[in-house]
Scaffold this motif. Structure first.
Motif, PDB file in Angstrom:
ATOM      1  N   ILE A  78      40.586  14.168 -17.150  1.00  0.00           N
ATOM      2  CA  ILE A  78      40.148  14.197 -15.755  1.00  0.00           C
ATOM      3  C   ILE A  78      40.499  15.534 -15.109  1.00  0.00           C
ATOM      4  CG2 ILE A  78      40.468  13.121 -13.493  1.00  0.00           C
ATOM      5  CD1 ILE A  78      40.896  10.485 -14.876  1.00  0.00           C
ATOM      6  N   MET A  79      41.664  16.066 -15.426  1.00  0.00           N
ATOM      7  CA  MET A  79      42.068  17.356 -14.877  1.00  0.00           C
ATOM      8  C   MET A  79      41.131  18.466 -15.360  1.00  0.00           C
ATOM      9  SD  MET A  79      45.772  19.280 -15.141  1.00  0.00           S
ATOM     10  CE  MET A  79      45.600  19.512 -16.910  1.00  0.00           C
ATOM     11  N   THR A  80      40.710  18.401 -16.622  1.00  0.00           N
ATOM     12  CA  THR A  80      39.772  19.392 -17.145  1.00  0.00           C
ATOM     13  C   THR A  80      38.439  19.328 -16.404  1.00  0.00           C
ATOM     14  OG1 THR A  80      40.799  19.249 -19.328  1.00  0.00           O
ATOM     15  CG2 THR A  80      38.576  20.179 -19.215  1.00  0.00           C
ATOM     16  N   TYR A  81      37.954  18.113 -16.161  1.00  0.00           N
ATOM     17  CA  TYR A  81      36.699  17.944 -15.414  1.00  0.00           C
ATOM     18  C   TYR A  81      36.822  18.532 -14.012  1.00  0.00           C
ATOM     19  CZ  TYR A  81      33.722  15.310 -12.165  1.00  0.00           C
ATOM     20  OH  TYR A  81      32.882  14.949 -11.153  1.00  0.00           O
ATOM     21  N   ALA A  82      37.913  18.239 -13.322  1.00  0.00           N
ATOM     22  CA  ALA A  82      38.072  18.708 -11.942  1.00  0.00           C
ATOM     23  C   ALA A  82      38.219  20.221 -11.877  1.00  0.00           C
ATOM     24  CB  ALA A  82      39.281  18.028 -11.307  1.00  0.00           C
ATOM     25  N   ILE A  83      39.030  20.797 -12.739  1.00  0.00           N
ATOM     26  CA  ILE A  83      39.237  22.249 -12.717  1.00  0.00           C
ATOM     27  C   ILE A  83      37.955  22.982 -13.111  1.00  0.00           C
ATOM     28  CG2 ILE A  83      40.513  24.143 -13.786  1.00  0.00           C
ATOM     29  CD1 ILE A  83      42.929  22.339 -13.939  1.00  0.00           C
ATOM     30  N   GLY A  84      37.228  22.445 -14.088  1.00  0.00           N
ATOM     31  CA  GLY A  84      35.992  23.095 -14.520  1.00  0.00           C
ATOM     32  C   GLY A  84      34.970  23.205 -13.405  1.00  0.00           C
ATOM     33  N   PHE A  85      34.719  22.100 -12.691  1.00  0.00           N
ATOM     34  CA  PHE A  85      33.752  22.151 -11.604  1.00  0.00           C
ATOM     35  C   PHE A  85      34.292  22.929 -10.408  1.00  0.00           C
ATOM     36  CE2 PHE A  85      31.271  18.530 -13.429  1.00  0.00           C
ATOM     37  CZ  PHE A  85      30.048  19.163 -13.403  1.00  0.00           C
ATOM     38  N   THR A  86      35.597  22.952 -10.222  1.00  0.00           N
ATOM     39  CA  THR A  86      36.160  23.763  -9.136  1.00  0.00           C
ATOM     40  C   THR A  86      35.878  25.244  -9.358  1.00  0.00           C
ATOM     41  OG1 THR A  86      37.921  22.142  -8.777  1.00  0.00           O
ATOM     42  CG2 THR A  86      38.268  24.352  -7.903  1.00  0.00           C
ATOM     43  N   VAL A  87      36.072  25.694 -10.583  1.00  0.00           N
ATOM     44  CA  VAL A  87      35.808  27.106 -10.902  1.00  0.00           C
ATOM     45  C   VAL A  87      34.341  27.439 -10.692  1.00  0.00           C
ATOM     46  CG1 VAL A  87      35.815  28.811 -12.761  1.00  0.00           C
ATOM     47  CG2 VAL A  87      37.755  27.251 -12.488  1.00  0.00           C
ATOM     48  N   ILE A  88      33.448  26.570 -11.169  1.00  0.00           N
ATOM     49  CA  ILE A  88      32.013  26.845 -11.028  1.00  0.00           C
ATOM     50  C   ILE A  88      31.600  26.825  -9.563  1.00  0.00           C
ATOM     51  CG2 ILE A  88      29.710  25.984 -11.577  1.00  0.00           C
ATOM     52  CD1 ILE A  88      30.800  24.954 -14.205  1.00  0.00           C
ATOM     53  N   LYS A  89      32.092  25.843  -8.818  1.00  0.00           N
ATOM     54  CA  LYS A  89      31.706  25.727  -7.406  1.00  0.00           C
ATOM     55  C   LYS A  89      32.135  26.949  -6.601  1.00  0.00           C
ATOM     56  CE  LYS A  89      29.774  21.591  -6.837  1.00  0.00           C
ATOM     57  NZ  LYS A  89      28.595  21.291  -6.000  1.00  0.00           N
ATOM     58  N   TYR A  90      33.342  27.423  -6.852  1.00  0.00           N
ATOM     59  CA  TYR A  90      33.802  28.589  -6.091  1.00  0.00           C
ATOM     60  C   TYR A  90      33.120  29.867  -6.554  1.00  0.00           C
ATOM     61  CZ  TYR A  90      37.339  26.445  -3.152  1.00  0.00           C
ATOM     62  OH  TYR A  90      37.970  25.714  -2.176  1.00  0.00           O
ATOM     63  N   ARG A  91      32.707  29.932  -7.784  1.00  0.00           N
ATOM     64  CA  ARG A  91      31.940  31.100  -8.225  1.00  0.00           C
ATOM     65  C   ARG A  91      30.576  31.170  -7.548  1.00  0.00           C
ATOM     66  NH1 ARG A  91      32.729  31.378 -14.830  1.00  0.00           N
ATOM     67  NH2 ARG A  91      34.839  32.284 -14.835  1.00  0.00           N
ATOM     68  N   ARG A  92      29.933  30.032  -7.393  1.00  0.00           N
ATOM     69  CA  ARG A  92      28.597  30.009  -6.790  1.00  0.00           C
ATOM     70  C   ARG A  92      28.663  30.046  -5.268  1.00  0.00           C
ATOM     71  NH1 ARG A  92      26.679  32.689  -9.425  1.00  0.00           N
ATOM     72  NH2 ARG A  92      28.509  32.825 -10.770  1.00  0.00           N
ATOM     73  N   GLY A  93      29.701  29.453  -4.673  1.00  0.00           N
ATOM     74  CA  GLY A  93      29.874  29.512  -3.230  1.00  0.00           C
ATOM     75  C   GLY A  93      28.842  28.694  -2.472  1.00  0.00           C
ATOM     76  N   LEU A  94      28.483  29.158  -1.275  1.00  0.00           N
ATOM     77  CA  LEU A  94      27.548  28.469  -0.378  1.00  0.00           C
ATOM     78  C   LEU A  94      26.276  29.288  -0.225  1.00  0.00           C
ATOM     79  CD1 LEU A  94      30.069  27.418   2.437  1.00  0.00           C
ATOM     80  CD2 LEU A  94      29.393  26.085   0.424  1.00  0.00           C
ATOM     81  N   MET A  95      25.242  28.621   0.252  1.00  0.00           N
ATOM     82  CA  MET A  95      23.978  29.296   0.500  1.00  0.00           C
ATOM     83  C   MET A  95      23.284  28.619   1.687  1.00  0.00           C
ATOM     84  SD  MET A  95      21.375  27.852  -2.431  1.00  0.00           S
ATOM     85  CE  MET A  95      19.997  28.591  -1.576  1.00  0.00           C
ATOM     86  N   GLU A  96      22.351  29.369   2.276  1.00  0.00           N
ATOM     87  CA  GLU A  96      21.575  28.812   3.377  1.00  0.00           C
ATOM     88  C   GLU A  96      20.310  28.177   2.826  1.00  0.00           C
ATOM     89  OE1 GLU A  96      19.439  30.203   7.575  1.00  0.00           O
ATOM     90  OE2 GLU A  96      20.498  31.654   6.301  1.00  0.00           O
ATOM     91  N   PHE A  97      20.083  26.940   3.205  1.00  0.00           N
ATOM     92  CA  PHE A  97      18.932  26.204   2.697  1.00  0.00           C
ATOM     93  C   PHE A  97      18.266  25.473   3.849  1.00  0.00           C
ATOM     94  CE2 PHE A  97      16.919  22.433   0.824  1.00  0.00           C
ATOM     95  CZ  PHE A  97      16.115  23.027  -0.138  1.00  0.00           C
ATOM     96  N   GLU A  98      17.054  25.920   4.241  1.00  0.00           N
ATOM     97  CA  GLU A  98      16.280  25.315   5.316  1.00  0.00           C
ATOM     98  C   GLU A  98      17.101  25.200   6.598  1.00  0.00           C
ATOM     99  OE1 GLU A  98      14.606  21.645   4.011  1.00  0.00           O
ATOM    100  OE2 GLU A  98      13.166  22.618   2.663  1.00  0.00           O
ATOM    101  N   GLY A  99      17.777  26.294   6.924  1.00  0.00           N
ATOM    102  CA  GLY A  99      18.542  26.355   8.157  1.00  0.00           C
ATOM    103  C   GLY A  99      19.909  25.734   8.092  1.00  0.00           C
ATOM    104  N   ALA A 100      20.321  25.239   6.935  1.00  0.00           N
ATOM    105  CA  ALA A 100      21.635  24.598   6.790  1.00  0.00           C
ATOM    106  C   ALA A 100      22.441  25.344   5.735  1.00  0.00           C
ATOM    107  CB  ALA A 100      21.487  23.136   6.405  1.00  0.00           C
ATOM    108  N   ILE A 101      23.760  25.348   5.921  1.00  0.00           N
ATOM    109  CA  ILE A 101      24.690  25.939   4.952  1.00  0.00           C
ATOM    110  C   ILE A 101      25.164  24.819   4.028  1.00  0.00           C
ATOM    111  CG2 ILE A 101      26.844  27.176   4.617  1.00  0.00           C
ATOM    112  CD1 ILE A 101      24.649  28.826   5.911  1.00  0.00           C
ATOM    113  N   MET A 102      24.983  25.034   2.743  1.00  0.00           N
ATOM    114  CA  MET A 102      25.328  24.003   1.766  1.00  0.00           C
ATOM    115  C   MET A 102      25.810  24.671   0.487  1.00  0.00           C
ATOM    116  SD  MET A 102      21.505  22.908   0.522  1.00  0.00           S
ATOM    117  CE  MET A 102      22.189  21.872  -0.770  1.00  0.00           C
ATOM    118  N   PRO A 103      26.529  23.931  -0.367  1.00  0.00           N
ATOM    119  CA  PRO A 103      26.913  24.478  -1.670  1.00  0.00           C
ATOM    120  C   PRO A 103      25.683  24.832  -2.491  1.00  0.00           C
ATOM    121  CG  PRO A 103      28.190  22.511  -1.179  1.00  0.00           C
ATOM    122  CD  PRO A 103      27.128  22.598  -0.132  1.00  0.00           C
TER     123      PRO A 103
END
Length: 437
Positions: A78-103
């Motif tokens: 479970i820790m591997t799953y959580a850390i793996g997606f945490t790294v990917i999510k922070y690498r990609r960050g946020l973006m603007e989509f149809e006037g909204a800020i989202m991952p």
């Protein structure tokens, strides 16, 4: 022509994986890392990791080892799953989509990170199946204990039910993830829904056991069970109650997210507030319930650990005194010009007495007594003690039936310490057993 990612997702918002923010996965990574740290510390304090060995203990059993490895493997997975997606999510960050800020949606991720989605989801599915094996064993065992079945645990219908349920859990969770792997969003939604429904079923089945346990304890008091057993079972009942509460906190939010994710139109998953809120409280529920499972499976005894440390300290002190005292005695005699062997260490002078028996004459420094070996010789001439083999040896089942009290209380109740310490007669290993060698 290669499809435009923005056009492919325009008109609708992707589900859970997109809307789950990096912060929510960071919470999962932090709490699972804390859980893993607590696991390492607890196992070291429990028996210095001896329980991880397959052949540890006086009578090691396959069942105990399987349960130990199922639980201990689920935590780092479970820790591997959580850390793996945490790294990917922070690498990609946020973006603007149809006037909204989202991952940033997964369709905008690089190819190598998109390829990591399925292995991480499969890791989470395997960890969840191992978690369900652990929960099912506890449910079957407590039903067996409360119902005071006269037969052995390994011959009961509850043990057979655990085997069948464990095979189902270890198969259907990974297969569900593999079946839906073509669409990462559906893969996550079906994994959440399938795992949470299985865990919710086990948690609901455990609730009647908690409800009937006070009556079970009252019956033990009427049967005259010792107060130490009552206190020990009461402590386990309180820990199980708290753990079941946090298991509801773990599975109910994921049921909501999974059920909403598999539907054509999303309601919960389109709200970042509710998605992050449900994901975060599920993380706390998962890790707190898993930590309580660790305490129940491997219960520590502070009194035993303190006694073990004192015994080890006393043995070290005795060895140091024994190594220093002869050296000081020999040095003192050598400096005085005497024999290097102290008088107290010289052997006795065995003299022949008039009746032919040896008489030990002590060193002149120790006068006033003699040791007659005649009594020892007479004891050596006595016939040896032989076991009585006229009685037919009892089988294991006969011994268990003989130890079963007529009151209906199973013998396992009297020496119960852990739901997985069954093959060793209910006795969990202690620190004293590992520090005496």
């Amino acid at each position: 022509m290669k499809p435009d990612p923005a056009q492919s997702c325009r008109g609708h918002l992707p589900s859970t994986m997109t809307h789950t923010s990096p912060e929510s996965y960071l919470v999962w990574a932090l709490v699972t890392s804390v859980l893993f740290t607590f696991l390492v510390y607890h196992m070291w304090s429990f028996d210095r990791f001896q329980c991880l060995r397959w052949n540890t203990g006086p009578t090691p059993g396959t069942f105990k080892r399987v349960m130990t490895y199922c639980y201990l493997l689920s935590v780092p997975l479970i820790m591997t799953y959580a850390i793996g997606f945490t790294v990917i999510k922070y690498r990609r960050g946020l973006m603007e989509f149809e006037g909204a800020i989202m991952p940033t949606p997964y369709i905008f991720w690089p190819e190598n990170e998109r390829r990591a989605i399925f292995p991480l989801m499969l890791t989470f599915a395997v960890a969840w199946s191992l978690e369900m094996i652990t929960h099912l064993e506890e449910l079957c065992f407590w039903l067996f204990l409360v119902n005071s079945c006269p037969q052995n645990w390994f011959q009961s219908r509850y043990f057979r039910a655990w085997i069948v349920g464990s095979c189902v859990a270890i198969i259907y969770m990974p297969m569900l993830t593999i079946w839906s792997r073509s669409d990462p969003l559906k893969c996550e939604a079906w994994t959440f829904l399938g795992g949470s429904l299985g865990s919710l079923t086990l948690t609901l089945s455990f609730s009647p056991v908690l409800w009937s346990f006070p009556t079970f304890l009252a019956g033990l008091k009427e049967e005259g069970v010792d107060i130490a057993t009552i206190i020990r079972l009461t402590k386990f009942h309180e820990l199980n109650t708290i753990r079941i509460v946090f298991r509801y906190v773990f599975v109910v939010p994921l049921v909501i997210l999974g059920a909403d994710g598999v539907r054509p139109h999303k309601h919960i998953n389109e709200s970042m507030l509710w998605t992050d809120f449900l994901t975060m409280i599920a993380a706390f529920g998962c890790c707190i319930s898993s930590a309580l499972t660790l305490v129940i499976f491997f219960p520590r005894s502070v009194e035993t650990e303190i006694a073990a440390k004192e015994a080890a300290r006393e043995r070290r002190r005795s060895r140091s005194i024994a190594s220093i005292a002869p050296d000081s005695a020999r040095f003192s005699d050598y400096s005085n010009g005497k024999d290097m062997v102290p008088p107290s260490a010289k052997p006795y002078n065995f003299l022949a007495s008039e009746d032919g028996h040896g008489v030990a004459s002590p060193n002149p420094a120790h006068t006033g007594w003699t040791y007659d070996t005649s009594q020892e010789l007479q004891m050596q001439q006595l016939p040896p003690l032989r076991p009585n083999r006229s009685v037919k040896p009892s089988t294991r089942r006969d011994l268990e039936n003989e130890n079963t009290y007529s009151s209906g209380v199973h013998p396992m109740v009297h020496n119960f310490t852990s739901p997985i310490q069954l093959y060793d007669g209910g006795k969990a290993p202690t620190m004293l057993e590992f520090t005496q060698h």
